[in-house]
Design a protein around this motif. Structure first.
Motif, PDB file in Angstrom:
ATOM      1  N   LEU A 163      12.263  28.195  82.757  1.00  0.00           N
ATOM      2  CA  LEU A 163      11.037  29.213  83.169  1.00  0.00           C
ATOM      3  C   LEU A 163      11.706  29.892  84.474  1.00  0.00           C
ATOM      4  CD1 LEU A 163       8.458  30.179  82.968  1.00  0.00           C
ATOM      5  CD2 LEU A 163       7.470  28.272  84.139  1.00  0.00           C
ATOM      6  N   ILE A 164      11.549  31.287  84.531  1.00  0.00           N
ATOM      7  CA  ILE A 164      12.052  32.270  85.643  1.00  0.00           C
ATOM      8  C   ILE A 164      10.711  32.560  86.157  1.00  0.00           C
ATOM      9  CG2 ILE A 164      13.232  34.024  86.516  1.00  0.00           C
ATOM     10  CD1 ILE A 164      15.151  33.594  84.357  1.00  0.00           C
ATOM     11  N   ILE A 165      10.535  32.252  87.257  1.00  0.00           N
ATOM     12  CA  ILE A 165       9.199  33.106  88.109  1.00  0.00           C
ATOM     13  C   ILE A 165       9.797  33.821  89.085  1.00  0.00           C
ATOM     14  CG2 ILE A 165       7.515  32.426  89.682  1.00  0.00           C
ATOM     15  CD1 ILE A 165       7.284  29.662  88.742  1.00  0.00           C
ATOM     16  N   SER A 166       9.580  35.384  88.909  1.00  0.00           N
ATOM     17  CA  SER A 166      10.084  36.469  89.521  1.00  0.00           C
ATOM     18  C   SER A 166       9.593  36.248  91.144  1.00  0.00           C
ATOM     19  CB  SER A 166       9.987  37.749  88.924  1.00  0.00           C
ATOM     20  OG  SER A 166       8.513  37.963  88.928  1.00  0.00           O
ATOM     21  N   HIS A 167       8.238  36.202  91.180  1.00  0.00           N
ATOM     22  CA  HIS A 167       7.648  35.866  92.420  1.00  0.00           C
ATOM     23  C   HIS A 167       6.256  35.269  92.063  1.00  0.00           C
ATOM     24  CE1 HIS A 167       6.433  39.647  91.174  1.00  0.00           C
ATOM     25  NE2 HIS A 167       5.265  40.023  92.022  1.00  0.00           N
ATOM     26  N   ILE A 192      10.148  34.588  81.293  1.00  0.00           N
ATOM     27  CA  ILE A 192      10.127  35.156  82.669  1.00  0.00           C
ATOM     28  C   ILE A 192       8.838  35.568  82.824  1.00  0.00           C
ATOM     29  CG2 ILE A 192      11.338  36.928  84.073  1.00  0.00           C
ATOM     30  CD1 ILE A 192      12.973  36.627  80.756  1.00  0.00           C
ATOM     31  N   ASP A 193       8.065  34.830  83.864  1.00  0.00           N
ATOM     32  CA  ASP A 193       6.836  35.222  84.191  1.00  0.00           C
ATOM     33  C   ASP A 193       5.886  34.931  83.107  1.00  0.00           C
ATOM     34  OD1 ASP A 193       7.727  35.969  86.816  1.00  0.00           O
ATOM     35  OD2 ASP A 193       7.708  38.193  86.437  1.00  0.00           O
ATOM     36  N   GLY A 194       4.407  34.892  83.445  1.00  0.00           N
ATOM     37  CA  GLY A 194       3.635  34.569  82.335  1.00  0.00           C
ATOM     38  C   GLY A 194       2.275  35.327  82.569  1.00  0.00           C
ATOM     39  N   ASP A 214       3.138  40.969  83.961  1.00  0.00           N
ATOM     40  CA  ASP A 214       4.741  40.713  83.556  1.00  0.00           C
ATOM     41  C   ASP A 214       4.860  39.545  82.683  1.00  0.00           C
ATOM     42  OD1 ASP A 214       5.359  43.123  84.344  1.00  0.00           O
ATOM     43  OD2 ASP A 214       7.343  42.513  85.505  1.00  0.00           O
ATOM     44  N   CYS A 215       5.246  39.388  81.397  1.00  0.00           N
ATOM     45  CA  CYS A 215       5.747  38.352  80.764  1.00  0.00           C
ATOM     46  C   CYS A 215       6.904  38.616  79.601  1.00  0.00           C
ATOM     47  CB  CYS A 215       4.716  37.696  79.975  1.00  0.00           C
ATOM     48  SG  CYS A 215       5.177  36.350  79.133  1.00  0.00           S
ATOM     49  N   ALA A 216       8.055  38.019  79.866  1.00  0.00           N
ATOM     50  CA  ALA A 216       9.076  38.326  78.791  1.00  0.00           C
ATOM     51  C   ALA A 216       9.528  37.124  78.175  1.00  0.00           C
ATOM     52  CB  ALA A 216      10.200  39.203  79.392  1.00  0.00           C
ATOM     53  N   TRP A 217      10.009  37.045  76.974  1.00  0.00           N
ATOM     54  CA  TRP A 217      10.512  35.850  76.219  1.00  0.00           C
ATOM     55  C   TRP A 217      11.813  36.015  75.867  1.00  0.00           C
ATOM     56  CZ3 TRP A 217      10.530  35.420  70.663  1.00  0.00           C
ATOM     57  CH2 TRP A 217      10.985  34.299  70.177  1.00  0.00           C
ATOM     58  N   VAL A 218      12.619  35.114  75.936  1.00  0.00           N
ATOM     59  CA  VAL A 218      14.012  35.365  75.182  1.00  0.00           C
ATOM     60  C   VAL A 218      14.409  34.150  74.686  1.00  0.00           C
ATOM     61  CG1 VAL A 218      16.463  35.622  76.044  1.00  0.00           C
ATOM     62  CG2 VAL A 218      14.586  36.839  77.397  1.00  0.00           C
ATOM     63  N   ARG A 219      14.816  34.609  73.357  1.00  0.00           N
ATOM     64  CA  ARG A 219      15.598  33.357  72.461  1.00  0.00           C
ATOM     65  C   ARG A 219      17.018  33.540  72.251  1.00  0.00           C
ATOM     66  NH1 ARG A 219      16.987  31.969  67.498  1.00  0.00           N
ATOM     67  NH2 ARG A 219      17.293  34.004  66.779  1.00  0.00           N
TER      68      ARG A 219
END
Length: 847
Positions: free
Chosen positions: A631-635, A587-589, A573-578
Motif C-alpha cells: 500500500l503506497i500512501i502518497s501523502h 496507491i492512495d484510497g 486519488d486511488c489507483a490499483w495495480v495488479r
C-alpha cells in the motif's frame, strides 16, 4: 412428488434468468422445440414429445415474460429538450402526486419514492407523467425540518419543486449501478429538493385506499417504538430488524459483522417467522376452543396480513405463499411434498413480477429452501456417529452453506471460514429462542409491561452473547476470505459437481446398507463399490479444483497481463495495480472531505458515505484481491487516505510505503495507529529507493528528496509537496504517479532529474493534484512528454478541477487525456510491448 410442477417452475425460472443475463433465444428457441417434437414423434415417443415440448415452452415462457417485463421499464416523461444529455444535464421542475413509500429521515436528508400525477418543467412545458415513479431526496436546511419530514406519511398528497436528473450509472467496472437498481424499480428520474419548505404535503381523502397503507405503517412504527422501549441501545434496532423487518435503526457496523459471518439471513423475515406466527395463531385458537380446520383457515387468511406487516420482502412473501399453498393443499389433499409447494410459490411470484429473479433476497430464499428440502435428507444419511440432534443441525447448516455459497460470493464477494460454526451456534439460538421470545415480549408489552420487561432482560442477555460471539470473529481477519465475482458458467459447474458428489456418495451409502442386510443389487458388489468410490473421488477433486479456480481465476487466465486502474473515487486519488504474477498494489484510497461546522452535528447520517467502505474495498474484493502486497500512501491529505481506514480494517496489507511524515488530522492519526496495531510495516521512502513487487513490477522513488525527509519521521501539516512520486515499470511500460506536488516542487525535481539522465519514455502520467492550475507546469510536461495522462477528479467538483490551463498545457505536449470525472474508471491493460485502455462510461478501448 409432482416432478412436472417442479421441472416447469425450474425451467421457467431458468428462462427468466437467461433473459436477465442477456440471452433471449426467440427464433432458434422455437426451432429447437419443433425439432424436439418431430424427433420424439418419429421415434414413437409421443408422450415424451409432449413432455419435452411442455418443458421447452416453460423455458421460453420464462424468458419471454422477463423480456416483456423488462421492456416495459421505460420512462413516459420526455426530457425538457431534444439535446438532453443524461450523463450531465439537469433541469428544474414542479411535480405533484402522492408518497409511494414511507419517508426515511437520516441526518440532513429525507428520501422517499413518489408516484407523480402532474409534471411541469421549469421552462413551462408540461407533460403527462401517467404514474411515473420518481426518487426524491430532500436536503434539509435546518434541524426542525427533520421533525417536519418525519410527519410525512405514505399516501400523502405531495407538491414539490426541485431539480430533476437521471440516476448515475456505475462509474467503476463492477461497481454498484444505481441507475440499473432504480430502473428495476421502474424509476428513471431523481428529484433533489432544497429544504422541506419546498415540499407541500396534505393528507389523503377520507376514503382513499392509501389510508390502509398509512394504518399499516402506523402499526409497524408503534411496534418499533415498543421494542425501542424494551431494549437498550443498538439492541432495539437489531430486534426491529429481526421481528418486524425495520432495519433503518440497525447499527451499520453490526450489520457488517453479521454479513462477514454469513448471518444476514437471520435478519430477513422468512419461513421461520411465518412458522412462529402460524404456531401462535393455532395455539390461540385451540385455547379458545376453535376446531383445527377453522384454525387452519384463520391462519390462511391472516398470513397476508403478517406478510404486509413485516415489510413484504421477497423472503417473507415466498414463505407466506408457500405456507398458504401448504395449508390449502393439506385441506384438499393435494401436492403433499414441500418441493412442489415451493415450485408453486416460485411460479406464482415470477408470474406476478418476473423481475424478482434479479433480487438477491429472492434468489437466496428459494435456493436455500429448495436445497434444504432436497439436500438435508441426503447429507443426514451421510453423517455417521453423531447424535441425532447435532446431526440434524449440522445437516441443515451445511446444506444452507453449500447451496448459498455461489450466490453469496457473486453478490457480496466474501466468505468466512467461521460461517459454518457461527451458523451452528447462533442460528438455533436466534431462531428458536430469541425470535419467539421477542414476539412474546412485544405482545406482553401491550398487556403486562412488567412481564415484557422481564422477558426483554433475558433476551438482552442472549443478544449480548450473540454480539460478543460475532465480535470475537473480528480478531481472526485471516478467516474472512475475499472472492472475485464468479461467472455464470462457474456457478453452474459448482452446482453440477456438488450434486454429482452427493448422488454418488448417496448411492454408495445405500449400497453398503443393503449389503449389510444381505441384499445384493449387483453381481459384483466389490467392483461396484470401487467404481463408485473412484467416481465420487473424481467428482470431489473436480469440485475442489472448481473452488480453487473460483478463488483466484486471474492466476490461471491473466499470467501475461498486468493492470493499472485509476478508480473513480470522486474528488480524490486511488489507483490499483495488479502485476502479471498476481501481486496487488494500491496507491492512495480516496476520501470524502467534510465541511461540517460547529452546531451542525444534526446533519450527520447514521451511515455516511465513506468511499473506502462503499467503493474501494468492494471493488478490490470483486477483482479477487485477497491481500494487498503493498500500500503506497502518497501523502496524508484526506482526499488520498480517507478511504484507506476501511482497507486496513477489511483486508490484509503486507507493507505500507509513505513519505516519512505524519499529519495531526484525526483520520491520519487513526490510520497510522491501525497500521501499528495490526503489525503492518511502515516504510518511509526517499529519492533513489527501488522496490520490486513480484517478478515484473519495479517502483523507483523520485520524491521526497533525501535532505527534505531527514532521518526522523516528522509532523507536517502541509503535505502536497512532500507527496511520494514514483515511477512504475511493468512489462516495459512506464507509469508516473505524482501525488499532489505543485509546480514549485516539480522545478526542484526537474533540477535533480536533469542532472542524472534523460527522461525515460513515459507511457502514462497521473496528473498531479487532480489537474490543478498550480501543477503540471509546461517544463514538467515537456520533460516527460507522456503519451497518455489520467486526471483523477470528481464530477462537478467545487474546486473546478481540472483547470482549463492544465488541459491546454497537456494539449500542447500532444498528450491524450483521460478523466475520471467524465469517463469514470480508467483501466490500462499492460502486455509485453502493448498497452490497452478502456473507460467505464465512454467504453473507449484500443492501443
Amino acid at each position: 412428488m409432482n416432478r412436472t410442477a417442479i421441472l416447469t417452475a425450474a425451467l421457467f425460472t431458468a428462462g427468466a434468468g437467461l433473459a436477465a443475463a442477456g440471452y433471449r433465444p426467440y427464433f432458434w428457441g422455437w426451432a429447437v422445440i419443433g425439432l424436439i417434437w418431430i424427433s420424439a414423434v418419429l421415434a414413437g415417443r409421443r408422450r415424451m414429445a409432449l413432455q419435452l415440448v411442455w418443458l421447452s415452452l416453460a423455458l421460453l415462457a420464462g424468458n419471454g415474460c422477463y423480456a416483456w417485463a423488462d421492456a416495459r421499464l421505460a420512462s413516459v416523461v420526455a426530457p425538457p429538450s431534444a439535446n438532453w444529455n443524461p450523463a450531465a444535464d439537469e433541469a428544474g421542475a414542479e411535480l405533484s402526486g402522492r408518497l409511494d413509500t414511507p419517508v426515511e429521515v437520516d441526518g440532513d436528508r429525507a428520501v422517499f419514492y413518489m408516484q407523480t400525477e402532474e409534471w411541469s418543467w421549469a421552462d413551462g412545458a408540461a407533460v403527462r407523467p401517467e404514474g411515473e415513479r420518481v426518487y426524491v431526496t430532500v436536503r434539509l436546511r435546518e434541524q426542525p425540518e427533520q421533525e417536519v419530514a418525519a410527519t410525512w406519511r405514505r399516501g400523502d398528497r405531495v407538491q414539490l419543486t426541485g431539480t430533476v436528473k437521471t440516476p448515475e450509472p456505475a462509474r467503476n467496472f463492477g461497481g454498484f449501478d444505481f441507475r440499473e437498481y432504480l430502473r428495476k424499480k421502474d424509476v428513471h428520474w431523481m428529484v433533489t429538493v432544497k429544504g422541506a419548505s419546498a415540499v407541500r404535503v396534505s393528507p389523503p381523502g377520507r376514503w382513499d385506499a392509501a389510508r390502509l397503507l398509512r394504518w399499516n405503517d402506523h402499526i409497524r412504527e408503534g411496534a418499533g417504538s415498543r421494542l425501542a422501549s424494551l431494549f437498550p441501545g443498538d439492541e432495539a434496532g437489531y430486534m426491529k430488524g429481526l421481528l418486524i423487518g425495520l432495519r433503518e435503526d440497525l447499527d451499520p457496523e453490526r450489520f457488517r459483522n453479521f454479513s462477514r459471518l454469513g448471518l444476514t439471513h437471520i435478519l430477513a423475515i422468512s419461513g421461520l417467522h411465518v412458522g412462529v406466527f402460524l404456531w401462535a395463531v393455532t395455539a390461540l385458537c385451540r385455547r379458545l376452543g376453535v376446531t383445527r380446520e377453522s384454525a387452519a383457515r384463520l391462519g390462511f387468511w391472516t398470513i397476508p396480513l403478517y406478510v404486509v406487516f413485516t415489510g413484504s420482502s421477497p423472503s417473507v412473501v415466498r414463505s407466506g405463499l408457500t405456507a398458504m399453498a401448504g395449508l390449502y393443499a393439506a385441506r384438499k389433499g393435494w401436492l403433499k411434498d414441500g418441493l412442489s409447494l415451493l415450485a408453486l410459490a416460485l411460479l406464482g411470484m415470477l408470474l406476478w413480477n418476473p423481475l424478482f429473479i434479479t433480487d438477491v433476497g429472492f434468489q437466496l430464499s428459494f435456493l436455500v429452501t429448495a436445497g434444504l428440502l432436497a439436500g438435508v435428507p441426503a447429507i443426514t444419511r451421510l453423517l455417521q456417529g453423531i447424535h441425532p440432534l447435532w446431526k440434524s443441525s449440522i445437516a441443515v447448516a451445511l446444506t444452507a452453506q453449500l447451496v448459498s455459497f455461489p450466490v453469496s460470493v457473486y453478490y457480496f464477494n466474501q466468505f468466512s471460514l467461521l460461517s459454518l460454526p457461527a451458523n451452528l451456534l447462533l442460528v438455533p439460538l436466534i431462531s428458536f429462542v430469541v425470535t419467539p421470545l421477542g414476539y412474546g415480549a412485544l405482545l406482553l408489552s401491550f398487556l403486562w409491561p412488567w412481564a415484557a420487561k422481564g422477558a426483554a432482560a433475558f433476551i438482552s442477555f442472549l443478544n449480548r452473547f450473540t454480539f460478543y460471539t460475532i465480535d470475537l470473529s473480528e480478531w481472526l481477519p485471516s478467516m474472512h476470505l475475499s472472492w472475485p465475482t464468479p461467472t455464470f458458467l462457474w456457478i453452474a459447474a459448482y452446482y453440477i459437481l456438488l450434486a454429482w458428489i452427493l448422488l454418488q456418495a448417496g448411492v454408495l451409502k445405500q449400497h453398503r446398507e443393503l449389503e449389510r442386510q444381505r441384499i445384493y443389487l449387483v453381481p459384483d458388489g466389490a467392483g461396484f463399490r470401487r467404481r463408485g468410490v473412484r467416481m465420487t473421488a473424481l467428482a470431489a477433486v473436480l469440485w475442489a479444483g472448481c473452488l480453487l479456480y473460483g478463488y483466484a481465476p486471474a492466476i490461471w487466465t491473466e499470467r501475461d497481463t498486468g493492470t493499472v486502474s485509476f478508480l473513480d473515487v470522486g474528488q480524490g486519488d486511488c489507483a490499483w495495480v495488479r502485476t502479471p504474477d498476481g501481486k496487488h498494489i494500491l496507491i492512495d484510497g480516496g476520501g470524502t472531505v467534510s465541511f461540517r461546522k460547529a452546531g451542525e452535528e444534526w446533519k450527520e447520517r447514521r451511515e455516511p458515505f465513506e468511499v473506502g467502505r462503499k467503493t474501494v474495498v468492494p471493488l478490490l474484493k470483486k477483482r479477487g484481491v485477497h491481500k494487498l502486497d503493498t500500500l503506497i500512501i502518497s501523502h496524508a491529505d484526506t482526499d488520498h487516505i480517507g478511504g484507506l481506514q476501511a482497507v486496513l480494517e477489511e483486508m490484509q496489507v503486507g507493507r505500507i510505503l509513505f513519505n516519512g511524515t505524519l499529519k495531526s488530522s484525526p483520520g491520519a492519526v487513526k490510520l497510522f495507529q491501525t497500521a501499528l496495531d495490526r503489525g503492518i510495516p511502515l516504510i518511509p521512502v526517499q529519492q533513489g529507493d527501488i522496490y520490486t513487487v513480484g517478478r515484473s513490477a519495479v517502483w523507483s522513488v523520485l520524491s521526497p528528496l533525501q535532505e527534505e525527509r531527514g532521518a526522523q519521521v516528522r509532523l507536517l501539516e502541509e503535505q502536497n509537496d512532500e507527496s511520494v512520486v514514483m515511477l512504475l515499470t511493468m512489462l516495459g511500460k512506464r507509469f508516473l504517479f505524482t501525488g499532489d506536488i505543485s509546480g514549485e516542487q516539480e522545478k526542484v525535481l526537474l533540477s535533480r532529474l536533469s542532472e542524472e539522465e534523460d527522461a525515460p519514455t513515459l507511457d502514462v502520467m497521473k496528473v498531479a493534484h487532480h489537474g490543478s492550475r498550480y501543477s503540471s507546469s509546461g517544463d514538467w510536461l515537456w520533460y516527460w512528454s507522456p503519451r497518455l495522462a489520467v486526471i483523477s477528479s470528481g464530477k462537478n467538483n467545487s474546486y473546478g478541477h481540472p483547470s482549463p490551463l492544465t488541459l491546454e498545457r497537456l494539449a500542447e505536449t500532444d498528450t491524450s487525456v483521460y478523466r475520471t470525472d467524465l469517463q469514470g474508471e480508467v483501466e490500462f491493460s499492460v502486455r509485453r510491448n502493448s498497452l490497452f485502455v478502456r473507460t467505464r462510461l465512454t467504453g473507449r478501448y484500443g492501443k
